[in-house]
Design an enzyme around this catalytic site. Structure first.
Site, PDB file in Angstrom:
ATOM      1  N   LYS A  80      -8.557  22.226  39.292  1.00 20.39           N
ATOM      2  CA  LYS A  80      -8.223  20.485  39.432  1.00 20.39           C
ATOM      3  C   LYS A  80      -6.451  20.682  38.243  1.00 20.39           C
ATOM      4  O   LYS A  80      -7.009  21.662  37.261  1.00 20.39           O
ATOM      5  CB  LYS A  80      -9.413  20.109  38.873  1.00 20.39           C
ATOM      6  CG  LYS A  80      -9.117  18.621  39.291  1.00 20.39           C
ATOM      7  CD  LYS A  80      -9.775  19.002  41.133  1.00 20.39           C
ATOM      8  CE  LYS A  80      -9.861  17.617  40.994  1.00 20.39           C
ATOM      9  NZ  LYS A  80     -10.661  17.337  42.695  1.00 20.39           N
ATOM     10  N   VAL A 181     -14.074   0.729  48.214  1.00 18.02           N
ATOM     11  CA  VAL A 181     -13.386   0.635  49.260  1.00 18.02           C
ATOM     12  C   VAL A 181     -11.702   1.548  49.727  1.00 18.02           C
ATOM     13  O   VAL A 181     -10.817   1.118  49.922  1.00 18.02           O
ATOM     14  CB  VAL A 181     -13.781  -0.011  50.192  1.00 18.02           C
ATOM     15  CG1 VAL A 181     -14.979  -0.535  50.328  1.00 18.02           C
ATOM     16  CG2 VAL A 181     -12.924  -1.071  49.467  1.00 18.02           C
TER      17      VAL A 181
END
Length: 347
Positions: A80, A181
């Site tokens: 990462k 979202v």
């Protein structure tokens, strides 16, 4: 800043700190394991409060990528990268090219891709200074954005978790709370709405949550109130460490399944969830759809249908994990860790 004594240091193969005065780059790359192949993992650009916070994040995220790739049966290790910056104000082409040079200096041991705060367009700029980048799309012009594939994998995982945790084979009328979202959370909401689920949405971007709620006839709530929502499933799709001891006690859901990485604030949270009768879906199993798609993009024989079949296999992997957890009376998180370590050589 201690490294080897850091609580999230897990015998990582390599940790690289990079800086570039001209562009302002301050970055960390962590390579956790390369037994199965080169370390693939996204680039997160985030205004961390400190270098210590950035180090903790990159150590945890890189470890999760190793476990994710192993349980997704990919020929990849885990890595990462993080850049300490605000992606809205600090991200420049010069910064991204400098990041590309840092990635390139590792000679292919780490392959970067988009993540929170970075995009497919950013990957194209990074590709100007390194070949070790994925998620660029294909020659046919189709986007390389892994978000839709991550969301589809989480949807498959959620159906499996609902079957094991609630004894249901359909989602009609099921109440699901989605925390976050953004790209993945919005795609997941669409899949759930199409399957007949009833949604409760929240996001730090209140307007985004309201807009999506209007599209689906869903409810919205404040970010801190989402844990108290009377729902069947809680889907964490924002940043990590959402599941703290306090949150576990507040949760009304009986199933947890979402897209966020590192959902458990600490390992013992898995046992707290189990004690409350809440079925936890190991995050790095559920959210592997994106890395599966990226791995397929790297192949010369890419076929969309084959990639989707591979992603849908997440449900089969979870069937094994949930069954073993029930049989051994252990948390699915512990079972998944053991199974992953068997696959990448630390079992």
């Amino acid at each position: 800043m201690p490294i080897f004594e850091h609580p999230d240091f897990d015998h990582h193969r390599q940790i690289v700190f990079g800086s570039d005065e001209a562009s302002g780059l301050r970055a960390i790359i962590a390579i956790h394991d390369t037994h199965r192949g080169p370390a693939l993992g996204g680039l997160r650009i985030y205004p961390y409060a400190s270098e210590a916070e950035a180090l903790t994040d990159v150590l945890r995220l890189s470890r999760g990528m190793t476990y994710k790739s192993a349980l997704a049966d990919l020929p990849l290790g885990g890595g990462k990268a993080v850049i300490i910056a605000d992606p809205r104000t600090d991200k420049t082409p010069e910064l991204l090219r400098a990041m590309g040079r840092l990635v390139d200096s590792l000679g292919g041991a780490y392959i970067t891709a988009e993540d929170s705060g970075s995009s497919e367009a950013d990957m194209r700029i990074i590709a100007e200074t390194t070949h070790h980048v994925s998620g660029l799309g294909r020659d046919d012009g189709e986007s390389g954005d892994p978000s839709p594939f991550t969301a589809w994998g989480v949807f498959c995982a959620l159906k499996c978790a609902v079957r094991h945790g609630l004894g249901r084979r359909d989602l009609e009328g099921l109440r699901v709370a989605i925390q976050g979202v953004g790209h993945v959370g919005a795609h997941l909401a669409r899949h759930l709405h199409a399957a007949g689920a009833r949604l409760v949405l929240t996001d730090v971007n209140r307007e985004a949550a309201i807009h999506l709620a209007e599209e689906f006839g869903a409810e919205t709530t404040a970010p801190d109130a989402i844990f108290d929502a009377e729902v069947d499933v809680f889907a964490p799709c924002a940043l990590g460490a959402a599941l703290t001891p306090e949150v576990v006690e507040r949760l009304q859901a009986k199933v947890v399944c979402g897209a966020a990485n590192n959902q458990l604030a600490s390992p013992e949270i898995a046992e707290r969830l189990m004690a409350r009768g809440i079925l936890y879906t190991p995050d790095y199993v559920a959210n592997a759809g994106g890395v599966i798609e990226i791995a397929w993009q790297r192949r010369d024989d890419y076929r969309r249908e084959a990639a989707m079949t591979h992603i849908e296999g997440i449900g089969t992997t979870l069937d094994e994990i949930f069954a073993r957890a029930t049989r051994e009376q252990r948390s699915p998180a512990r079972v998944a860790d053991d199974l992953a370590r068997e696959r990448f050589g630390r079992g």
